[in-house]
Enzyme design. Structure first.
Site: not given
Length: 503
Positions: A194, A247-250, A252, A270, A304, A403
């Site tokens: 995706k 992508g973003s930690t959220l 993830g 990552e 990042c 970030e």
């Protein structure tokens, strides 16, 4: 039948027409979503206007893609195909990406807003190198024989998971797709990809090259769509055994939770970063200014690893700040679109990202940090933000802890190595760091003491296909690139052979 889109470029830096399909790529064919589906607007970040639309898949399309991938894995890929053959196909794909580098760079520039020459000289070669690197690894995935007793033999096999998922971001679309699919395919897995719904162009163009290279149908399947539909379906699908996400930690966290609540698929993440750039007073000042500038302003801060916290030792602080400010001024004066000559600074990728970055700038001002330069929108069209430098920022401010993912940094004065080490480690992130000093012992000591997965000494953040990449703390789980990625996308089987033991 899915639609195609042709974009004609008639610019000072690139002229030509590029065509790609805007549908779903499943089992080697272009198809429409089974439910008809919505279409996603893909917006030009320089103007805010829609370039074209691509189809949006659903969980039902993911199910179909997984079935096609499972069939390919059992019949025409995976352990059915020797590693040397997998490597040949990856090598062909690398050659095709290189051959079509102009078209891919043009699409990347149009979609993301980065300059055409940057895309051509940096993004596309990085993708080519990753594909070639893992082409070389495909027939070198080895296990071990393990000594036990004279009556027994034991050995290990490193086997593919089977169907794996890849969810990639919008800042380096082709590069991150290549970083994912190259080791996945080299190790014998089949892929459900995706791409970001914001920047799908190069992934869709790549699909046609995958067919041209001769990969069996179903080996790679590409499903456009939103994170809360297609991404969620990939994260929860019981037949997808592993997933790689950038992508973003959220997001993830959501993927990790979905794995826990479904089939406990292997998850590699990552995620975000809040990378420090540390400049000691013995550094080459001119080079330090250039590296620090590249570290935060490259790709308009949309990286990042962006060095958004710049710590400068007090003896050279004023000199550094003066030179760094001039660099930001030059970038601000060279702001423009991706196909204009001489442009060095472009837009944020979307209105959502523009508003997010401007929100952080507002937060920095309200919390008492001082804007030395920038802090404003550039122009009144598109999503341009002036390179922004804060001073007098405190460690607990949002602009120092979270970030930003934009061309915004804080320059902070420090006294001692011990002090700056504590400050550098004072975030929940640990992705990257840059250390600029001529003192070799100090450089090695700092590299050991900084809590980050990737350290650059006397340079800005960098990536190489043969060097592992990943984060500490909340910057991720696992490693991509290098030989380490082979471990990420294989599972180890131990085999015990009785050579004479009797009961």
């Amino acid at each position: 039948m899915p639609q195609t889109y042709t974009h004609t470029f008639d610019t000072p830096v690139y002229k030509g027409s590029v065509t790609f399909n805007t549908g779903l790529f499943i089992d080697g064919q272009w198809v429409d979503p089974v439910d008809g589906g919505d279409r996603i607007d893909v917006v030009d970040p320089c103007t805010g206007k829609v370039i074209t639309t691509v189809v949006a898949g659903t969980s039902k399309d993911v199910d179909i893609a997984v079935a096609a991938a499972e069939k390919a894995y059992k019949t025409s890929w995976g352990l059915k195909v020797p590693g040397v053959e997998r490597g040949k196909l990856l090598g062909k794909l690398a050659d095709l990406v290189e051959k079509h580098s102009d078209e891919l760079a043009a699409l990347e520039a149009l979609n993301v807003g980065k300059h055409f020459h940057v895309a051509k000289m940096a993004d596309i070669p990085l993708a080519v190198n990753a594909l070639r690197y893992y082409a070389g690894w495909a027939d070198k995935v080895h296990g071990k024989t393990i000594e036990t007793t004279e009556n027994k033999m034991a050995y290990t096999r490193h086997e593919p998971y089977g169907v794996v998922g890849a969810i990639t971001p919008w800042n380096f679309p082709l590069g991150t797709v290549s970083f994912k699919i190259a080791p996945m395919l080299a190790t014998g897995n089949v892929v459900i990809l995706k791409p970001s719904e914001i920047t799908p162009f190069t992934a869709l163009y790549l699909a046609s090259l995958i067919n041209t290279a001769g990969f069996p149908p179903g080996t790679v399947n590409i499903i456009n769509g939103y994170g809360n539909t297609v991404g969620e379906a990939i994260s929860r699908h019981s037949s997808i055994r592993a997933i790689g996400f950038t992508g973003s930690t959220l997001t993830g966290r959501k993927i990790l939770k979905a794995s826990a609540e479904s089939n406990l698929k292997k998850v590699t993440l990552e995620l975000g970063g809040k990378s420090p750039t540390i400049v000691f007073d013995d550094a080459d000042l001119e080079q330090a200014i250039k590296w620090a500038s590249m570290g935060i302003f490259f790709n308009m801060g949309q990286a990042c690893v962006a060095g958004s916290r710049i710590y400068v030792q007090e003896k050279i602080y004023d000199q550094f700040l003066q030179g760094f400010t001039k660099t930001a001024e030059v970038l601000a004066g060279a702001t423009g679109g991706p196909f204009e000559p001489g442009v060095q600074h472009g837009p944020q990728v979307s209105n959502l990202q523009f508003e997010r970055v401007m929100g952080y700038i507002k937060s920095g001002k309200s919390e008492g940090a001082k804007v030395l330069i920038g802090g404003e929108r550039h122009g009144d069209t598109g999503y341009f933000i002036k390179p922004t430098v804060f001073t007098e920022a405190k460690p607990d401010m949002k602009i120092m802890q979270e970030e930003i993912f934009g061309p915004v940094c804080s320059v902070v004065k420090f006294k001692t190595e011990e002090e700056v080490t504590e400050w550098a480690n004072n975030t929940t992130y640990g992705l990257a760091a840059s250390i600029l000093t001529e003192n070799v012992a100090r450089a090695i000591r700092m590299a050991s003491n900084i809590e980050a997965g990737s350290i650059s000494i006397n340079s800005g953040p960098s990536a190489e296909p043969n060097v592992p990449f990943g984060g500490y703390k909340q910057s991720g789980i696992g490693r991509e690139l290098g030989q380490y990625a082979l471990d990420t996308y294989t599972q180890v089987k131990a085999v015990h052979i009785n050579l004479g033991q009797k009961l």
